[in-house]
Design a protein around this motif. Structure first.
Motif, PDB file in Angstrom:
ATOM      1  N   ASP A   1      11.254  61.908  36.479  1.00 49.46           N
ATOM      2  CA  ASP A   1      12.297  62.586  36.897  1.00 49.46           C
ATOM      3  C   ASP A   1      13.532  62.343  35.838  1.00 49.46           C
ATOM      4  N   LEU A   2      13.853  63.359  35.464  1.00 49.13           N
ATOM      5  CA  LEU A   2      15.002  63.135  34.232  1.00 49.13           C
ATOM      6  C   LEU A   2      16.241  62.273  34.809  1.00 49.13           C
ATOM      7  N   PHE A   3      16.706  62.680  35.683  1.00 55.72           N
ATOM      8  CA  PHE A   3      17.727  61.861  36.149  1.00 55.72           C
ATOM      9  C   PHE A   3      17.344  60.381  36.692  1.00 55.72           C
ATOM     10  N   ASN A   4      16.340  60.315  37.209  1.00 55.18           N
ATOM     11  CA  ASN A   4      16.047  59.025  37.602  1.00 55.18           C
ATOM     12  C   ASN A   4      15.662  58.024  36.387  1.00 55.18           C
ATOM     13  N   LEU A   5      15.177  58.748  35.125  1.00 53.77           N
ATOM     14  CA  LEU A   5      15.157  57.935  33.959  1.00 53.77           C
ATOM     15  C   LEU A   5      16.589  57.647  33.437  1.00 53.77           C
ATOM     16  N   TYR A   6      17.413  58.557  33.631  1.00 56.09           N
ATOM     17  CA  TYR A   6      18.819  57.874  33.266  1.00 56.09           C
ATOM     18  C   TYR A   6      19.346  56.767  33.904  1.00 56.09           C
ATOM     19  N   VAL A   7      19.070  56.807  35.198  1.00 56.41           N
ATOM     20  CA  VAL A   7      19.365  55.540  36.065  1.00 56.41           C
ATOM     21  C   VAL A   7      18.762  54.375  35.731  1.00 56.41           C
ATOM     22  N   PHE A   8      17.493  54.368  35.331  1.00 55.63           N
ATOM     23  CA  PHE A   8      16.839  53.377  35.063  1.00 55.63           C
ATOM     24  C   PHE A   8      17.266  52.794  33.626  1.00 55.63           C
ATOM     25  N   TYR A   9      17.511  53.629  32.885  1.00 60.29           N
ATOM     26  CA  TYR A   9      18.187  53.640  31.353  1.00 60.29           C
ATOM     27  C   TYR A   9      19.413  52.717  31.471  1.00 60.29           C
ATOM     28  N   GLU A  10      20.123  52.923  32.501  1.00 62.70           N
ATOM     29  CA  GLU A  10      21.306  52.488  32.505  1.00 62.70           C
ATOM     30  C   GLU A  10      21.227  51.223  33.161  1.00 62.70           C
ATOM     31  N   LEU A  11      20.292  51.076  34.183  1.00 62.83           N
ATOM     32  CA  LEU A  11      20.030  49.558  34.573  1.00 62.83           C
ATOM     33  C   LEU A  11      19.471  48.647  33.578  1.00 62.83           C
ATOM     34  N   THR A  12      18.643  49.248  32.965  1.00 59.46           N
ATOM     35  CA  THR A  12      18.268  48.312  31.599  1.00 59.46           C
ATOM     36  C   THR A  12      19.382  48.187  30.824  1.00 59.46           C
ATOM     37  N   ALA A  13      20.356  48.866  30.375  1.00 59.60           N
ATOM     38  CA  ALA A  13      21.630  48.803  29.553  1.00 59.60           C
ATOM     39  C   ALA A  13      22.429  47.619  30.266  1.00 59.60           C
ATOM     40  N   VAL A  14      22.819  47.917  31.511  1.00 59.14           N
ATOM     41  CA  VAL A  14      23.575  46.705  32.247  1.00 59.14           C
ATOM     42  C   VAL A  14      22.886  45.355  32.158  1.00 59.14           C
ATOM     43  N   ALA A  15      21.549  45.422  32.521  1.00 58.08           N
ATOM     44  CA  ALA A  15      20.943  44.241  32.770  1.00 58.08           C
ATOM     45  C   ALA A  15      21.007  43.477  31.208  1.00 58.08           C
ATOM     46  N   THR A  16      20.686  44.370  30.319  1.00 58.57           N
ATOM     47  CA  THR A  16      20.769  43.844  28.890  1.00 58.57           C
ATOM     48  C   THR A  16      22.072  43.113  28.472  1.00 58.57           C
ATOM     49  N   PHE A  17      23.082  43.978  28.773  1.00 59.52           N
ATOM     50  CA  PHE A  17      24.245  43.348  28.698  1.00 59.52           C
ATOM     51  C   PHE A  17      24.558  41.885  29.234  1.00 59.52           C
ATOM     52  N   GLY A  18      24.456  41.873  30.436  1.00 57.26           N
ATOM     53  CA  GLY A  18      24.505  40.548  31.052  1.00 57.26           C
ATOM     54  C   GLY A  18      23.601  39.380  30.261  1.00 57.26           C
ATOM     55  N   LEU A  19      22.514  39.734  30.226  1.00 58.35           N
ATOM     56  CA  LEU A  19      21.714  38.905  29.353  1.00 58.35           C
ATOM     57  C   LEU A  19      21.902  38.412  28.103  1.00 58.35           C
ATOM     58  N   VAL A  20      22.573  39.449  27.206  1.00 59.09           N
ATOM     59  CA  VAL A  20      23.093  39.187  25.881  1.00 59.09           C
ATOM     60  C   VAL A  20      24.389  38.350  25.969  1.00 59.09           C
ATOM     61  N   ALA A  21      25.019  38.610  26.967  1.00 56.29           N
ATOM     62  CA  ALA A  21      26.412  37.874  27.078  1.00 56.29           C
ATOM     63  C   ALA A  21      26.264  36.461  27.841  1.00 56.29           C
ATOM     64  N   ALA A  22      24.952  36.464  28.395  1.00 52.85           N
ATOM     65  CA  ALA A  22      24.690  34.895  29.078  1.00 52.85           C
ATOM     66  C   ALA A  22      24.437  33.838  27.942  1.00 52.85           C
ATOM     67  N   SER A  23      24.465  34.165  26.703  1.00 56.11           N
ATOM     68  CA  SER A  23      24.283  33.297  25.759  1.00 56.11           C
ATOM     69  C   SER A  23      25.409  32.524  25.651  1.00 56.11           C
ATOM     70  N   GLY A  24      26.758  33.278  26.104  1.00 59.07           N
ATOM     71  CA  GLY A  24      27.852  32.348  26.213  1.00 59.07           C
ATOM     72  C   GLY A  24      28.619  31.906  24.924  1.00 59.07           C
ATOM     73  N   THR A  25      28.230  32.448  23.759  1.00 63.89           N
ATOM     74  CA  THR A  25      28.891  32.478  22.755  1.00 63.89           C
ATOM     75  C   THR A  25      30.034  33.637  22.457  1.00 63.89           C
ATOM     76  N   SER A  26      31.145  33.325  21.523  1.00 58.97           N
ATOM     77  CA  SER A  26      32.014  34.363  21.696  1.00 58.97           C
ATOM     78  C   SER A  26      31.467  35.494  20.834  1.00 58.97           C
ATOM     79  N   ALA A  27      30.760  35.374  19.871  1.00 58.61           N
ATOM     80  CA  ALA A  27      30.056  36.344  19.112  1.00 58.61           C
ATOM     81  C   ALA A  27      29.127  37.029  19.756  1.00 58.61           C
ATOM     82  N   ALA A  28      28.496  36.451  20.948  1.00 58.75           N
ATOM     83  CA  ALA A  28      27.806  37.165  21.745  1.00 58.75           C
ATOM     84  C   ALA A  28      28.521  38.271  22.738  1.00 58.75           C
ATOM     85  N   TYR A  29      29.642  37.868  23.093  1.00 62.09           N
ATOM     86  CA  TYR A  29      30.457  38.625  23.767  1.00 62.09           C
ATOM     87  C   TYR A  29      31.012  39.694  22.901  1.00 62.09           C
TER      88      TYR A  29
END
Lengths: 625, 491, 159, 228
Positions: B123-151
């Protein structure tokens, strides 16, 4: 399932690789591997029928991957090249055993990796030679490229840089071939040789041109054809001694093999002949011939400038490749025979020369032509081998190089190509001059003080060198032995076969009988010797008993005219040609560097959102308009 | 049985919600929840893969038949990538235990669930939702390394991805406004009449650019070098290896099922060529391992886009082979980069320090540049034969660029190999030489073993890939599976 | 040729105008927080677009008011989607703001180019590579603001 | 220069998009699935608010995904900001009116929030809207007394269990042999509080989840003041 002879050979070769891999660190590993090469050579000789009568021995190995059939088989062409490969592998490996191995390990070299790389090279070359379709040809080709890289990069330092340069060139060539392969596939729908052979008939001229350029360029990289030759000399020269003998003897000939298989056998010289270059009188075949000739001339004169014996030889290796291609491109019976025979001859003397130089390095620790001299009194046997080798290289009787070069020259004259002939002769002139530099600076003149205690090379190294010297002389005396194989090869690739006799060739367009030539030569030497010795007026003097400019030289000042050899000639020739290729190479790299900088800037200073916006705008505008 | 498919998404989500609570109750218990869930997901998918008759099937979520409700579509391709998501999630599991590990593991579970959803959803919109979930989880995990550059890298990625979602939503709005449905199969039925026009093309291009942000499509991939250089290697491996492929897979599905305009393929082709050029050239000068891998990943994704642009899904096999190959190779290389971070020049002598890692690096590089008989060669071979068969000059240009880029790629990869194999400089103490070791080396070894196994089994693997590609290419099969001819037969 | 200002044009123009303003804002802003705000505007625009996709003349909200005959109702699906999209947007924005706070603490600036500069320097420093950019006035005349002396614990958690 | 280009490009893009969107038939959507849902929803889900039946029924997995995104955002913000409340004490106390008003409003807002959540399937409103009001209710005391701390552990407990119960209700259906997230216990009486089976339960989960996530996000942001 019974194993065919080819299966046996490949299995044998694979077993050699495994032996090198698993017990290569042991003491006797070198000898064991050498014996296994001998075994492979014997297996190959069991297939000797191929070399005399033709025919095909297929391997029971075949795959179907992604709808592509892969098969392997041997014919006269493969057999001829495999013979040279295994012969030089056997002798190089023999040469490496014992004394050389120990000193190499002492200098921090990894002898296990060396044996492994050699075995890998041999196996991959056999796989390449056995290829039964274009895809397996490409697979073998890439395997050979990377195996060669391993052997070249072994020594570390400068060698790694040279190997890196090599692999970049080789990848470029490989990708050209890959692209050519894709084009062939798109028009024939298959990569089997028969299918391609049919498809070539109906190919448009443009496509054929493209394919000749792609394949010729791709294979030419490995042969070191101009302008893709810059990698070869440093890469071969910096390889550990026996390795350079092996690589110099056979490695770049794989390019010739592929050219024979694809351009000559599949596309056909006639088809290539019909590809005219617009607005000129020449066609693709002439183009190849002229490339071959320039490949003879330029690297040969570059060789003259080298001050390192190994580099000098390696540069010659490039030049000699030109003769082979020239012969094959001329493509009459004699030219083809000359080109193919030169492959064999070149392998013998090039290996002998590299070994002799390695022996000198082993004893003196240097290959610098300005730091050697007078070694003839210390290493007479090595001197003999080197002498025989350079006579072969220069293409003078009574050694085998003469026969092949004579055939090429003769065919050029027969076919009415005087300009090419003239150019090839200029190349030979350069060869003679530079090999004189080699033997003079190492063995003639006065012995240096630091080399007074030098001994003759050990027997483990001497034996293969002497065997090679013997082969050089014998095949010079009886060129009919290799010519028999060459004739079958010519038949396989669709060139007219030459009429050979034991002593040479016998045909309407020209005849040569080396037995007579050498007989006359030696008779002349004999008469001279009789006169010389019967007169009894000669006197033996010590090497140091000499004078210069009217002054006697004292024993503590050694005289060796070696620095800035051929200064006048060099001044005349100048460095422009080599410089121009280097410039070409550098400018390509700078271009990539520059583009890379631009791209990095693109990512680094990115206004990413702006990119997105503009892309969106452009695509939407495209949609709307 | 087929209903269990939904568990592969639901259970990781459940685990993610409960993990912070459970970790507080008992750390010893909590740490095993995530791996256990993923292992169970692998088992479900593996079971479906092995026992299923290789026929695609569709699962209606909530029991509502597809055009109304959302369905999961599972053909072999989707199952393969779903399995890859769960498996890679397990392999790249953030085992490190500290006070943030509950959050990190929860985010990882979310990322895996979203990836699985991306692979399966129909489903197209469902794909969008999962896509956003991937994005947000990725942001969190990238930022989790805690360096300023990561932020800083995260915020740039976030903003770019935000615009991407705006465009994606816009595309969805256009499609919904035009057709009134979101189900891919339904859209595939309606597309020839309603979407093969300007509006459909515009919608597709919006989606392409929007989703392309994650798929490292050329001009919208500027986040790649910074994020991969600052995120942890394991995360970079997961992102470069899997998530980018999933985004690509969505675009491919859309292209194949819904949007058949040749212009769409042309845009993809042009952007793909530019991606190859920019990525491979930028990698040439990279001075650091991860940045080099990031650029090279851009280049590889560009190649995938070129393959995708082949008309009528002819490139399906090539895309599949290249994607799987790149997945294995890049994951392995990023794992090696874990120990080998920092300037490339510092790596001198590290081959002697960790010979296995150096060997693996050479193996991966060889396969990446396509040395036969390694799988990379076959992947490239399928691509170039397809490309050479095209008559349009643009495809031949793609072929040329691809071949030239391979040369550049070989040059920079083996320059690194040469540095690794150089002897260490005298002034460096042995303990200063970077070593690749421990878990990441073991993981890289796993991928190396997989690569060698594939090399040995190339013929059956190739056949299987051909079947998968043929199945994924079949639009009618897709439609008939989602809307079975006999009413009420939907599972 | 400018079409007449029909209601649909006005509505579409509003939706797309908001999106465009947002996009332009993201591109033109130098301040990261403004970029995030612009993103919010763009999302609002596109959400409106989504709602419009399901709009129907003379129809009521999709809620049953009686069990009998129903008046025409607008499409409920886009409304559900917009609900989802809004919540997603809120989550992303909250995350963005929290990251911005951290960046402000670490880099003492929210200027996108200055942040990019700092980030580049940071990455290069971690890798131990020289920076590969021209050092000649990369950002114009203005020097970067000083990095706060009291650096926060790099792991970003309590110490 | 750059600004002008940006503006021009954005304007151009807007114009293009407008030209493309003009192709849509405004005001008369195709409503392929829309009308089908309108026809079937009351019977299939028992909710009079059809948007609710879409959100919790037909597109329940979207809602689940969206909850996960909120959760991911909250967890990420937690990772980024940490549990370190740098300068919570430095803010000025809210005035008397704010404090008293906050105290009075808190129970009211809680009530309204829960009311909206529970009646989401009948009237406009639902879990999201109610959840936001709940979050606001929790946020109010925080504004009034900046020193006050929200119980993060309680919040995360609610977060966890609310989200989990959404999935568990879905799994319950699976365990009963139905599809994942299939509504259960639908009764034939439309318009009643308990007519929609598990839908109100789902909405309760959504509401609590949204409320908890937003509250924790807001409190984190409020308590982490950027130091100058």
């Amino acid at each position: 399932m019974t194993l065919t002879l080819l299966d046996e050979l490949l299995l044998f070769s694979g077993a050699t690789l495994l032996v090198a891999l698993f017990i290569g660190r042991g003491l006797a590993a070198g000898w064991m591997v050498t014996i296994l090469y001998g075994g492979q050579l014997l297996t190959l000789l069991k297939m000797a029928a191929l070399g005399y009568g033709g025919g095909i021995i297929a391997s029971s190995l075949s795959f179907t991957v992604m709808g592509q059939n892969l098969s392997w088989r041997f014919d006269a062409l493969s057999w001829f090249f495999a013979l040279i490969t295994l012969g030089s592998a056997l002798l190089s490996s023999w040469f490496a055993c014992g004394a050389w191995e120990r000193s190499y390990a002492k200098q921090g070299g990894n002898i296990w990796l060396f044996h492994l790389a050699m075995a890998l090279n041999v196996l991959s070359m056999l796989i390449l030679l056995a290829s039964g379709d274009l895809l397996s040809l490409f697979i073998g080709w890439e395997l050979v490229s990377w195996a060669g890289f391993l052997l070249m990069a072994l020594a570390g330092g400068v060698a790694t840089q040279a190997a890196m340069r090599y692999i970049t060139y080789a990848m470029a060539g490989g990708m050209a071939i890959f692209g050519g392969l894709a084009l062939v596939y798109s028009s024939s729908g298959s990569l089997q040789l028969d299918a391609v052979l049919i498809a070539v008939e109906s190919m448009s001229t443009t496509k054929l041109w493209l394919l000749v350029i792609l394949f010729g360029g791709g294979f030419g990289v490995k042969m070191g054809l101009l302008p893709f030759h810059l990698w070869q000399a440093p890469a071969y020269a910096e390889t550990p001694g026996p390795g350079s003998a092996f690589l110099g003897a056979i490695s770049s000939r794989m390019g010739l093999f592929a050219i024979l298989l694809v351009l000559v056998k599949l596309f056909g010289i006639v088809n290539i002949d019909s590809l005219k270059i617009p607005f000129t009188l020449i066609d693709a075949r002439d183009l190849l011939a002229w490339i071959a000739v320039f490949t003879i001339i330029f690297p040969t004169f570059t060789a003259m400038k080298q001050n390192d014996a190994r580099h000098l030889l390696a540069w010659h290796g490039i030049g000699q490749g030109g003769y082979m291609l020239l012969g094959v491109v001329v493509a009459d019976a004699m030219g083809g025979a000359g080109g193919l025979l030169h492959v064999f001859n070149h392998a013998t003397y090039q290996a002998a020369l590299f070994m002799a130089v390695t022996a000198v390095i082993h004893r003196t620790g240097t290959a610098d032509l300005n730091k050697l001299g007078g070694l003839v009194v210390r290493m007479p046997l090595s001197f003999m081998v080197l002498l025989i080798g350079i006579i072969g290289l220069a293409g003078l009787p009574p050694m085998n190089g003469f026969v092949s070069k004579w055939l090429v020259y003769r065919s050029l004259l027969n076919e009415g190509m005087p300009l090419l002939f003239l150019a090839a002769v200029i190349g030979t002139l350069g060869t003679i001059l530079s090999v004189y530099k080699l033997i003079h600076n190492i063995f003639l003149g006065q012995l240096r003080v630091e080399h007074e205690q030098v001994k003759e090379a050990p027997w483990s190294m001497m034996a293969p060198m002497l065997i090679l010297a013997a082969i050089i002389f014998i095949t010079g005396l009886f060129p009919g032995i290799p010519l028999a194989w060459v004739a079958s090869v010519q038949e396989v690739v669709g060139l007219p076969a030459t009429d050979y006799t034991l002593g040479g060739v016998e045909s309407v367009s020209g005849s040569l009988d080396m037995i007579w030539v050498i007989g006359v030569l030696f008779a002349g030497f004999g008469i001279g010797a009789v006169i010389f010795y019967s007169a009894g007026r000669s006197k033996r003097v010590h090497q140091l008993d000499n004078y210069a400019g009217g002054h006697f030289l004292s024993a503590d000042v050694r005289y060796q005219y070696s620095d800035n050899f051929y200064a006048g000639l060099m001044h005349l020739v100048g460095g422009w040609y080599r410089g121009s290729f280097l410039w070409l190479e550098k400018s390509v790299i700078s271009l990539i560097d520059f583009l890379s900088l631009v791209m990095q800037g693109l990512y680094r200073r990115a206004n990413a959102e702006f990119y997105l916006l503009s892309t969106a705008l452009f695509v939407m505008a495209w949609v709307v308009i | 049985m087929n209903g269990a498919l939904a568990l592969t998404i639901a259970l990781p989500l459940l685990g993610a919600f409960l993990l912070p609570v459970l970790m507080r109750v008992s750390v010893a218990f909590g740490v095993w929840i995530g791996p256990a869930i993923l292992a169970y997901g692998c088992w479900i998918l593996g079971d479906l893969w092995l026992t299923g008759s290789m026929q695609p099937f569709s699962v209606a979520l909530g029991g509502f038949a597809p055009p109304l409700g959302i369905n999961l579509y599972a053909d072999t391709l989707a199952l393969l990538f779903a399995l890859a998501a769960q498996l890679l999630g397990l392999i790249f599991w953030p085992f490190k235990l500290d006070q943030d590990s509950a959050r990190r593991q929860a985010l990882m579970l979310l990322l895996v669930a979203a990836s699985t959803g991306l692979a399966l959803s129909g489903d197209l919109f469902n794909l969008y939702v999962f896509y956003e979930l991937t994005a947000v989880a990725t942001f969190g995990l990238v930022a989790a390394s805690g360096t300023s550059a990561a932020y800083a890298a995260t915020i740039r990625y976030l903003i770019l991805s935000g615009i991407g979602s705006v465009l994606t939503l816009f595309g969805i709005a256009l499609i919904y406004g035009q057709t009134g449905t979101l189900n891919l199969a339904h859209l595939a039925q309606l597309a020839p009449e309603q979407l093969s026009n300007e509006l459909g093309l515009a919608a597709f291009l919006s989606l392409l650019i929007g989703i392309g942000v994650k798929a490292e499509l050329f001009p919208v991939n500027t986040w790649v070098p910074e994020v991969y250089a600052t995120a942890s290697s394991r995360l970079s491996a997961f992102l470069a290896g899997l998530v980018s492929k999933l985004a690509l897979l969505i675009i491919l599905r859309l292209l194949l099922l819904v949007f058949h305009q040749p212009e769409a393929a042309q845009v993809i082709l042009i952007l793909g060529i530019l991606g190859v050029v920019s990525g491979e050239l930028a990698a040439w000068r990279a001075k650091e391992m991860r940045r080099m891998l990031a650029f090279s990943s851009i280049g590889q994704l560009g190649v995938l886009f070129i393959a995708m642009a082949l008309p009528d899904g002819q490139g399906m096999l090539a895309v599949l082979a290249l994607a799987l190959h790149h997945l294995v190779i890049k994951s392995g290389l990023f794992m090696l980069a874990d120990g080998w971070g920092g300037a490339l020049q510092r790596l001198r002598g590290s081959a002697a320090a960790s010979p296995l890692a150096a060997g693996l690096f050479v193996l991966f590089s060889l396969s990446l540049v396509g040395m036969p008989p390694l799988p990379g060669f076959w992947a490239k071979f399928t691509l170039i034969t397809e490309l050479a068969g095209q008559t349009e000059p643009l495809y031949l240009m793609g072929l040329t660029v691809f071949l030239l880029a391979t040369v550049v790629e070989a040059a920079y990869l083996f320059r690194v190999a040469a540095i690794i194999y150089q002897s260490a400089p005298q002034e460096r103490r042995p303990d200063e030489i970077p070593k690749a070791g421990g878990l990441s080396l073991a993981t890289a070894g796993l991928f190396g073993a997989g690569l060698i196994a594939t090399t040995l089994l190339i013929a059956p693997v190739g056949d299987r890939l051909q079947t998968i590609a043929a199945q994924a290419q079949d639009v009618d099969l897709y439609i008939n599976t989602v809307f079975p001819a006999t009413p009420g037969a939907s599972q | 040729m400018i079409p007449a200002l029909t209601p649909e044009l006005i509505l579409y123009a509003t939706a797309i105008g908001l999106t465009t303003i947002g996009l332009a804002g993201v591109v033109l802003s130098v301040h990261l927080f403004r970029m995030v705000l612009s993103l919010v505007i763009a999302e609002a625009g596109v959400n409106l677009m989504l709602v419009l996709a399901g709009y129907r003349w003379d129809a009521v909200a999709p809620i049953l008011t009686s069990l009998g005959e129903q008046p025409a109702m607008v499409d409920p699906v886009p409304q559900a989607m917009v609900l989802t999209a809004i919540v997603i947007g809120v989550g992303v924005q909250a995350l963005a703001v929290s990251i911005l706070i951290r960046i402000r603490q670490r880099y003492a600036t929210l200027d996108r180019w200055e942040v990019a500069e700092r980030m580049d320097a940071d990455i290069a420093a971690t890798a131990g590579t020289p920076r590969d950019v021209s050092q000649e006035a990369p950002l114009g005349e203005r020097p970067l603001p000083p990095i706060p002396a009291k650096r926060v614990d790099p792991s970003g958690s309590e110490s | 220069m750059g600004n002008l280009t940006g503006l021009l490009f954005a304007g151009g893009l807007g114009f293009m998009l407008l030209a493309i969107a003009g192709g849509l038939d405004f005001g008369a959507p195709p409503m392929l699935i829309g009308s089908a849902i309108q026809a079937q929803a009351p019977a299939e889900t028992g909710a009079t608010n059809i948007v609710t039946s879409v959100v919790l029924g037909y597109r329940a997995i979207d809602t689940l995904g969206e909850l996960s995104i909120l959760f991911a955002a909250a967890a990420s913000a937690g990772l980024v900001l940490g549990r370190r409340h740098t300068s919570a004490g430095t803010q000025t106390e809210g005035g008397f009116i704010l404090r008293t008003g906050g105290g009075i409003l808190f129970p009211l807002m809680m009530t309204i929030g829960f009311y909206i959540i529970f009646h989401g399937h009948l009237t406009p409103g639902g879990g999201f809207q109610g959840g936001v009001i709940l979050a606001a209710a929790f946020f109010l005391p925080l504004l009034a007394r900046p020193g006050a701390k929200l119980h993060h552990s309680t919040l995360s407990l609610i977060e966890g269990f609310a989200g989990a119960s959404f999935i568990l209700v879905g799994l319950l259906a699976l365990a009963e042999g139905k599809a994942f997230l299939q509504p259960l216990l639908i009764q034939d009486t439309l318009g009643q509080l308990f007519s929609a089976g598990t839908l109100p339960l789902l909405y309760l989960a959504v509401g609590l989840k949204v409320g908890a996530e937003l509250a924790s996000l807001l409190s984190r942001l409020a308590q982490t003041e950027a130091s100058q």
